[in-house]
Design an enzyme around this catalytic site. Structure first.
Site, mmCIF file in Angstrom:
data_model
loop_
_atom_site.group_PDB
_atom_site.id
_atom_site.type_symbol
_atom_site.label_atom_id
_atom_site.label_comp_id
_atom_site.label_asym_id
_atom_site.label_seq_id
_atom_site.Cartn_x
_atom_site.Cartn_y
_atom_site.Cartn_z
ATOM 1 N N VAL A 1 0.830 -1.210 0.000
ATOM 2 C CA VAL A 1 0.000 0.000 0.000
ATOM 3 C C VAL A 1 0.861 1.256 0.000
ATOM 4 O O VAL A 1 0.699 2.146 -0.834
ATOM 5 C CB VAL A 1 -0.949 0.013 1.223
ATOM 6 C CG1 VAL A 1 -1.688 1.348 1.321
ATOM 7 C CG2 VAL A 1 -1.948 -1.132 1.126
ATOM 8 N N ASP B 1 10.416 3.484 6.254
ATOM 9 C CA ASP B 1 10.067 2.153 6.743
ATOM 10 C C ASP B 1 11.111 1.745 7.774
ATOM 11 O O ASP B 1 12.290 2.104 7.656
ATOM 12 C CB ASP B 1 10.047 1.144 5.594
ATOM 13 C CG ASP B 1 9.268 -0.119 5.944
ATOM 14 O OD1 ASP B 1 8.126 -0.260 5.469
ATOM 15 O OD2 ASP B 1 9.790 -0.962 6.702
ATOM 16 N N THR C 1 -6.111 -0.395 7.864
ATOM 17 C CA THR C 1 -7.475 -0.838 8.137
ATOM 18 C C THR C 1 -7.652 -1.131 9.619
ATOM 19 O O THR C 1 -6.926 -1.943 10.197
ATOM 20 C CB THR C 1 -7.804 -2.104 7.327
ATOM 21 O OG1 THR C 1 -7.601 -1.829 5.943
ATOM 22 C CG2 THR C 1 -9.245 -2.524 7.552
ATOM 23 N N CYS D 1 -6.243 -8.470 3.474
ATOM 24 C CA CYS D 1 -7.438 -7.629 3.574
ATOM 25 C C CYS D 1 -8.687 -8.455 3.852
ATOM 26 O O CYS D 1 -9.176 -8.503 4.971
ATOM 27 C CB CYS D 1 -7.617 -6.811 2.294
ATOM 28 S SG CYS D 1 -6.373 -5.522 2.081
#
Length: 441
Positions: free
Chosen positions: A24, A42, A127, A267
């Site tokens: 993503v 990161d 999410t 997901c």
């Protein structure tokens, strides 16, 4: 703050920072870098070194795009102080007991918080269940920075909608849902994202609405696929080919065109558990979503049992059979192996046969070894097979000719060449005419 921050980002006096450079975060960082000054952060030094060398292990952007990108890749946390607009795109997995594991996102909040300056905006794409941004993330940002949200900095939520491996629905042509802690934050966040989203943004009424929308998107798909998986199991008992039923059903204009399959990945196979968890915390026991999850979670083991039965019926000794599994990634033409349900098929088969072999031309061998303790073989090494299970519809598998397929099997009598076609890659009638024992989901 008004539009001042947006204008500074546009004219290059302020930077955007992306935290988490996976499937993503990397496409987002590259997209922003084409418009504004962008830091790609990161915690993995190994990952940053790969990007700096021009390699894209996710295959979402591509090596050439990475080499030509102006993203300022770094694993130095203090570099984040150079930015004023932060996008947090770290994974949100589940624990062994299927409860949410918020560790990656809370760790990201601590890092950002320690390097957060006044008049900044932090947007979360990870999410989560409704309430996490405001009740978990913002308090951490305030604690670590000493700043107050709403007064000293703003926050928002914009759920990621990237579909790994999809070359048609890309970041720039998927409508972006945006939300903010207040109207001012929402408008600035919308303006910044509009720099990279060609199809525009949808302004959700609140952060919780945006958080919930993401969960509903994936839970809806999960339930529909679970329905098709249940039908496939029943049709198998009725000796009806599920694909033929689906082809007939899809002639109606309002057919939803879902198909049975293995539901893995980071997901659809994970997000519904975030909804289920929060519902349980509020005293509601999920029925439909939880049932769908159970069906889909069990599919790998169910398929493994079907393979065993096919071998027994063909009078092939299961313990010594040459069984090959084609594909370990969670979906076709994508190297992502996270939460792959193919691993469940392999686990079940290895209860009976320790010599099950796996071939996958797309997956990274070292990553598969680390994640599942499995070794990959080359496609050319598939030979003298009793049973081949095509678990993932990689292009390389679709391109196999009947001649090449036949060469992979032992030269045995009709019915003793078992082909399990989970994704319906091959033509059933054609293979059965050639003497294969064919089964598809």
């Amino acid at each position: 703050m008004d539009k001042e921050l947006y204008n500074k980002i546009r004219n290059g006096t302020e930077k955007v920072a992306i935290i988490g450079l996976g499937y993503v975060g990397l496409p987002i960082a590259v997209a922003f870098s084409k418009k504004v000054k962008t830091i790609g952060f990161d915690v993995s030094k190994e990952k940053i070194e790969e990007y700096l060398s021009g390699k894209d292990p996710t295959k979402e952007v591509g090596d050439e795009e990475i080499r030509n990108s102006s993203v300022d890749f770094t694993c130095t946390k203090e570099r984040l102080r150079e930015a004023r607009f932060f996008v947090v795109a770290v994974p949100t997995p589940v624990n062994v007991d299927k409860t949410p594991d918020l560790t990656p996102v809370t760790s990201a909040c601590e890092i950002v918080g320690r390097n957060l300056l006044k008049d900044s905006i932090v947007v979360f794409e990870s999410t989560v269940y409704p309430g996490v941004t405001e009740e978990v993330c913002i308090p951490i940002l305030e604690r670590e920075s000493g700043l107050v949200c709403g007064r000293d900095f703003k926050a928002g939520y914009s759920p990621e909608r990237i579909n790994p491996g999809d070359k048609i629905h890309r970041l720039n042509n998927i409508v972006k849902i945006v939300s903010g802690i207040d109207e001012e934050a929402r408008e600035i966040i919308a303006s910044v994202y509009e720099l990279i989203i060609d199809t525009g943004v949808y302004k959700a009424g609140s952060i919780k609405v945006a958080e919930a929308a993401k969960l509903v998107e994936n839970a809806q798909r999960d339930i529909n696929i679970a329905f098709m998986n249940e039908l496939a199991m029943v049709f198998d008992k009725m000796n009806i080919h599920t694909k033929e039923v689906i082809d007939a059903m899809n002639t109606k204009w309002n057919a939803l065109k879902f198909t049975p399959g293995l539901v893995g990945g980071h997901c659809i196979g994970v997000d519904p558990y975030y909804f289920i968890y929060q519902a349980e915390c509020l005293g509601y026991h999920s029925q439909i979503i939880l049932s769908g999850r159970k069906i889909n979670d069990d599919m790998g083991y169910i398929i493994g049992d079907i393979v065993i039965k096919k071998l027994v019926k063909a009078n092939i000794l299961v313990k010594t059979a040459n069984i090959y599994v084609m594909g370990i990634t969670f979906k076709e033409n994508c190297p992502d192996i996270r939460n792959s349900k193919v691993a469940d098929i392999i686990k079940r088969l290895r209860e009976y046969n320790e010599n099950v072999k796996i071939a996958d031309p797309v997956a990274d061998e070292e990553e598969v070894g680390r994640a599942y303790r499995l070794e990959l073989i080359k496609l050319r090494e598939v030979k003298a097979a009793d049973c081949i299970i095509f678990a993932v519809a990689h292009d390389e598998f679709k391109e196999l000719s009947l001649k090449r397929l036949k060469a992979m099997y032992k030269d045995t009598s009709a019915g003793n060449k078992i082909l399990i076609d989970i994704k319906n890659i091959f033509n059933k009638e054609e293979l059965e005419a050639e003497g294969y024992t064919y089964w598809s989901l």
